[in-house]
Design a protein around this motif. Structure first.
Motif, PDB file in Angstrom:
ATOM      1  N   UNK A 244      18.101  47.593  47.578  1.00 38.83           N
ATOM      2  CA  UNK A 244      18.913  46.430  47.920  1.00 38.83           C
ATOM      3  C   UNK A 244      20.142  46.952  48.663  1.00 38.83           C
ATOM      4  N   UNK A 245      20.111  46.931  49.985  1.00 40.37           N
ATOM      5  CA  UNK A 245      21.105  47.636  50.783  1.00 40.37           C
ATOM      6  C   UNK A 245      22.479  46.980  50.755  1.00 40.37           C
ATOM      7  N   UNK A 246      22.545  45.657  50.598  1.00 40.10           N
ATOM      8  CA  UNK A 246      23.843  45.000  50.443  1.00 40.10           C
ATOM      9  C   UNK A 246      24.357  45.149  49.014  1.00 40.10           C
ATOM     10  N   UNK A 247      23.461  44.993  48.071  1.00 42.84           N
ATOM     11  CA  UNK A 247      23.832  45.136  46.677  1.00 42.84           C
ATOM     12  C   UNK A 247      24.591  43.944  46.123  1.00 42.84           C
ATOM     13  N   UNK A 248      25.044  44.084  44.886  1.00 38.57           N
ATOM     14  CA  UNK A 248      25.777  43.026  44.195  1.00 38.57           C
ATOM     15  C   UNK A 248      27.155  43.535  43.793  1.00 38.57           C
ATOM     16  N   UNK A 249      28.165  42.746  44.055  1.00 43.34           N
ATOM     17  CA  UNK A 249      29.527  43.072  43.657  1.00 43.34           C
ATOM     18  C   UNK A 249      29.841  42.335  42.364  1.00 43.34           C
ATOM     19  N   UNK A 250      29.839  43.071  41.248  1.00 36.85           N
ATOM     20  CA  UNK A 250      30.138  42.495  39.941  1.00 36.85           C
ATOM     21  C   UNK A 250      31.643  42.547  39.697  1.00 36.85           C
ATOM     22  N   UNK A 251      32.209  41.440  39.220  1.00 38.83           N
ATOM     23  CA  UNK A 251      33.654  41.377  38.991  1.00 38.83           C
ATOM     24  C   UNK A 251      33.930  40.882  37.576  1.00 38.83           C
ATOM     25  N   UNK A 252      35.049  41.331  37.030  1.00 40.35           N
ATOM     26  CA  UNK A 252      35.469  40.910  35.692  1.00 40.35           C
ATOM     27  C   UNK A 252      36.258  39.596  35.767  1.00 40.35           C
ATOM     28  N   UNK A 253      36.506  38.944  34.600  1.00 48.01           N
ATOM     29  CA  UNK A 253      37.177  37.638  34.605  1.00 48.01           C
ATOM     30  C   UNK A 253      38.569  37.651  35.225  1.00 48.01           C
ATOM     31  N   UNK A 254      39.252  38.807  35.212  1.00 49.12           N
ATOM     32  CA  UNK A 254      40.598  38.867  35.765  1.00 49.12           C
ATOM     33  C   UNK A 254      40.685  38.785  37.270  1.00 49.12           C
ATOM     34  N   UNK A 255      39.562  38.769  37.961  1.00 41.97           N
ATOM     35  CA  UNK A 255      39.556  38.566  39.417  1.00 41.97           C
ATOM     36  C   UNK A 255      39.545  37.060  39.683  1.00 41.97           C
ATOM     37  N   UNK A 256      40.472  36.590  40.501  1.00 42.37           N
ATOM     38  CA  UNK A 256      40.672  35.149  40.668  1.00 42.37           C
ATOM     39  C   UNK A 256      39.500  34.470  41.364  1.00 42.37           C
ATOM     40  N   UNK A 257      39.391  33.163  41.131  1.00 39.30           N
ATOM     41  CA  UNK A 257      38.376  32.357  41.813  1.00 39.30           C
ATOM     42  C   UNK A 257      38.587  32.403  43.326  1.00 39.30           C
ATOM     43  N   UNK A 258      39.853  32.420  43.745  1.00 46.28           N
ATOM     44  CA  UNK A 258      40.154  32.475  45.181  1.00 46.28           C
ATOM     45  C   UNK A 258      39.625  33.760  45.801  1.00 46.28           C
ATOM     46  N   UNK A 259      39.841  34.885  45.128  1.00 47.66           N
ATOM     47  CA  UNK A 259      39.350  36.169  45.647  1.00 47.66           C
ATOM     48  C   UNK A 259      37.831  36.182  45.697  1.00 47.66           C
ATOM     49  N   UNK A 260      37.187  35.649  44.663  1.00 42.00           N
ATOM     50  CA  UNK A 260      35.727  35.600  44.634  1.00 42.00           C
ATOM     51  C   UNK A 260      35.198  34.766  45.802  1.00 42.00           C
ATOM     52  N   UNK A 261      35.815  33.613  46.027  1.00 44.42           N
ATOM     53  CA  UNK A 261      35.370  32.749  47.129  1.00 44.42           C
ATOM     54  C   UNK A 261      35.538  33.451  48.477  1.00 44.42           C
ATOM     55  N   UNK A 262      36.651  34.157  48.647  1.00 45.37           N
ATOM     56  CA  UNK A 262      36.886  34.867  49.902  1.00 45.37           C
ATOM     57  C   UNK A 262      35.883  36.008  50.092  1.00 45.37           C
ATOM     58  N   UNK A 263      35.579  36.718  49.014  1.00 42.71           N
ATOM     59  CA  UNK A 263      34.598  37.807  49.093  1.00 42.71           C
ATOM     60  C   UNK A 263      33.221  37.274  49.472  1.00 42.71           C
ATOM     61  N   UNK A 264      32.853  36.142  48.916  1.00 46.80           N
ATOM     62  CA  UNK A 264      31.573  35.530  49.275  1.00 46.80           C
ATOM     63  C   UNK A 264      31.562  35.135  50.747  1.00 46.80           C
ATOM     64  N   UNK A 265      32.680  34.592  51.216  1.00 48.27           N
ATOM     65  CA  UNK A 265      32.765  34.204  52.624  1.00 48.27           C
ATOM     66  C   UNK A 265      32.676  35.420  53.554  1.00 48.27           C
ATOM     67  N   UNK A 266      33.081  36.571  53.046  1.00 46.96           N
ATOM     68  CA  UNK A 266      32.999  37.814  53.822  1.00 46.96           C
ATOM     69  C   UNK A 266      31.594  38.405  53.802  1.00 46.96           C
ATOM     70  N   UNK A 267      30.697  37.801  53.029  1.00 51.81           N
ATOM     71  CA  UNK A 267      29.314  38.245  53.015  1.00 51.81           C
ATOM     72  C   UNK A 267      28.895  39.037  51.795  1.00 51.81           C
ATOM     73  N   UNK A 268      29.790  39.204  50.819  1.00 50.02           N
ATOM     74  CA  UNK A 268      29.434  39.927  49.604  1.00 50.02           C
ATOM     75  C   UNK A 268      28.639  39.032  48.659  1.00 50.02           C
ATOM     76  N   UNK A 269      27.707  39.632  47.964  1.00 49.76           N
ATOM     77  CA  UNK A 269      26.961  38.955  46.911  1.00 49.76           C
ATOM     78  C   UNK A 269      27.713  39.184  45.606  1.00 49.76           C
ATOM     79  N   UNK A 270      28.500  38.199  45.151  1.00 42.31           N
ATOM     80  CA  UNK A 270      29.440  38.374  44.044  1.00 42.31           C
ATOM     81  C   UNK A 270      28.897  37.729  42.769  1.00 42.31           C
TER      82      UNK A 270
END
Length: 597
Positions: free
Chosen positions: A532-558
């Motif tokens: 899986x060349x892109x992979x999955x970016x796992x994040x803990x609860x302390x990462x904000x919803x805003x950051x998660x949404x931005x990471x997804x928009x950048x193409x990360x699988x969060x």
């Protein structure tokens, strides 16, 4: 300043949703609690104070192991003696992550020579089993299984203890091992996180029982009445006997004496490949730690392959090309750069990292500033790359582990990591010995063209890595973070927290982490088939919803993960170069404790 930098992480879950309620070791669900954290007069609300001590410090994944280390220091032992004692105790008290059936790596700061020393105490594959024979034994399998006899390699830990002791130790080995022998005979209460992992391991063993071949010994040692529960008194008299033989007979008792003969007979009985000759031939390697300058005078140091330690150095070499402190720590921008740097470094891990005696890697090139700049230039600041590949050498001519660190009054600092690899290991326990064999051999590649391909008498690629940091050329910090591929990226995240964002030692470990999983692996073929060349970016609860949404928009699988399991277990000691005072830290994701005196 920290409040501003950490505002995205200051949203650590105050209320558990039903989806966040975790299954406990007993199988029950924890209730949803409409309550959050209390206040703190200093520091971040999601952390606690570091521990301070002037004469010595120990930080391990179990409070009793930390106490044993401090007791050894108080009796006149040094940091190496105390580290061995703590490691022995953890093999008894935290067998879900380590034990004398596994391997060991260590970095030691020696105040006498003013040098870092590295020890690679990892074992090899069976000398009598060829690649062709292994493929025949695997049948239709396309990879080495995680359980049973096929992934078992020679355990290196005991030899590692005696190598460390022979070079640096002061106290008699019998005295070093006595506390653990006593606890093994008389019992100790099981800690809650370890109880949780006991249940997870038992569930995994039961699901794949047919792989193991022989499970009766393991069941009798740990699971006769199911998985041990929190607070239950646990004894392991077989391990007490084994450690007693080692205490009186030295490393040869394990590799050439009665223990070796028992292991040999066991593998013959169950159809395994290891033999007496494999144990008798084993030896550890003293190696030179590698270091790279990050910034502000901080230097990160790691051990070379066959470990993955240099992946952390490659990440640091990439990330020093951007000033991360200009962005909030929990922002999508910082998390994106860390993730892409990890992906780039791990492409090289998958391509080059292997047993250096058989497949030397182009290490000078991989750690050069020039190559770090070249790799950094591949990062798109606004978008995750669909895939990266390994560099082309410009040549002229889910793992479970324990990490511990100990420091003494003379300035010696020990950074030590030890593991059976996946969970408790292979599921195999030799008759009457009380410890489980590692399954590290699962990490060989079966591609005959790969540097990490299986071969007889070869060390496999290793995930376990201790770390060390210098500041302005002086010893500063011994630290580590357990857990498979999380380790290099965890080392770098802790370093960033301290160097770029000014966190104290405790906050640097408690802060929310990310864990990128995916990309090519050292177990793949050279082309990375099926990865899986892109992979999955796992994040803990302390990462904000805003950051998660931005990471997804950048193409990360969060993916959000709330139980902390895949994000490692951190221990650390810092030495103040002016006062000599030690700062110690451990973290909430484990049962551990830092103790100073």
């Amino acid at each position: 300043m920290l409040k501003k930098l950490l505002c995205p992480m200051a949203v650590v879950a105050m209320t558990l949703t039903p989806a966040q309620a975790q299954e406990t070791a007993s199988g029950a669900s924890e209730p949803v609690r409409e309550i959050g954290a209390g206040g703190r007069p200093v520091g971040e609300i999601w952390s606690r104070s570091p521990v301070y001590g002037a004469n010595g410090m120990a930080a391990t994944a179990h409070p009793l192991a930390s106490q044993i280390a401090i007791d050894i220091l108080k009796k006149g032992g040094n940091a190496v003696d105390a580290a061995i004692a703590a490691n022995a105790a953890l093999g008894l008290m935290e067998p879900t992550g380590n034990g004398i059936g596994g391997d060991l790596f260590a970095i030691i700061w020696d105040p006498k020579t003013q040098k870092l020393h590295g020890l690679n105490a990892s074992g090899k594959s069976p000398m009598g089993t060829s690649y062709a024979e292994l493929r025949k034994q695997l049948g239709d399998r396309t990879s080495i299984p995680p359980l049973g006899p096929l992934p078992v390699t020679v355990p290196g830990t005991v030899d590692g203890w005696f190598e460390l002791h022979g070079k640096f130790g002061k106290m008699a080995m019998a005295d070093i091992l006595t506390p653990t022998i006593t606890y093994a005979r008389e019992g100790h209460p099981v800690a809650p996180v370890i109880a949780h992992y006991f249940q997870r391991n038992l569930n995994a063993f039961e699901r794949r029982r047919e792989m193991i071949v022989e499970f009766a010994n393991a069941r009798a040692t740990w699971f006769a009445n199911g998985a041990p529960k929190t607070g239950e008194m646990f004894k392991n008299p077989d391990l007490a006997n084994t450690l007693s033989m080692i205490a009186s007979g030295g490393r040869d008792a394990f590799y050439k004496g009665e223990i070796a003969r028992t292991m040999d007979a066991y593998f013959k009985r169950i159809g395994g490949n290891l033999r007496y000759a494999d144990f008798a031939a084993h030896s550890s390697l003293w190696v030179e730690p590698g270091c790279v300058q990050y910034r502000k005078g901080y230097e990160l140091c790691e051990l070379p392959p066959n470990s993955q330690g240099f992946a952390a150095l490659q990440m640091a070499n990439i990330l020093k090309n951007i000033d991360l402190a200009q962005y909030p720590r929990g922002s999508a921008t910082v998390l994106h750069y860390i993730t892409e740097a990890k992906r780039l470094a791990f492409e090289d891990v998958a391509r080059f990292y292997a047993d250096p005696e058989m497949s030397p890697a182009p290490l000078d090139w991989l750690l050069s500033d020039t190559y770090g700049k070249e790799r950094f230039a591949l990062i798109n600041p606004d978008k995750a790359a669909p895939e990266f590949g390994p560099g082309e050498p410009k040549l002229e001519g889910e793992g479970d582990t324990t990490y511990l660190t100990v420091a003494d009054k003379d300035g010696m600092m020990v950074s030590l990591i030890q593991s059976n690899y996946r969970g408790m290991g292979s599921g195999l326990v030799a008759d009457g010995l009380g410890f489980m064999f590692q399954d590290r051999g699962e990490l060989y590649s079966l591609d005959p063209d790969h540097p990490n391909v299986y071969a007889p008498g070869k060390r496999p690629f290793q995930t376990i890595i201790p770390a060390f940091m210098k500041k302005d050329g002086k010893p500063y910090m011994s630290f580590g973070l357990m857990g498979g591929g999380m380790q290099p990226q965890g080392h770098v995240q802790v370093m960033i927290n301290i160097v770029d964002y000014g966190m104290n030692l405790q906050e640097a470990g408690d802060a929310a982490r990310i864990n990128h999983d995916g990309g090519r692996q050292p177990t793949n073929d050279m082309a990375g088939t099926g990865a899986d060349l892109l992979g999955t970016l796992n994040v803990e609860p302390g990462i904000s919803d805003q950051a998660v949404a931005q990471l997804k928009a950048m193409g990360h699988n969060v993916r959000r993960v709330s139980n902390g399991i895949m994000f490692g277990g951190y221990q650390a000691i810092v030495r103040d170069s002016e006062t000599g005072v030690y700062h110690g830290a451990t973290e909430m994701r484990k049962d551990g404790q830092a103790i100073g005196y």
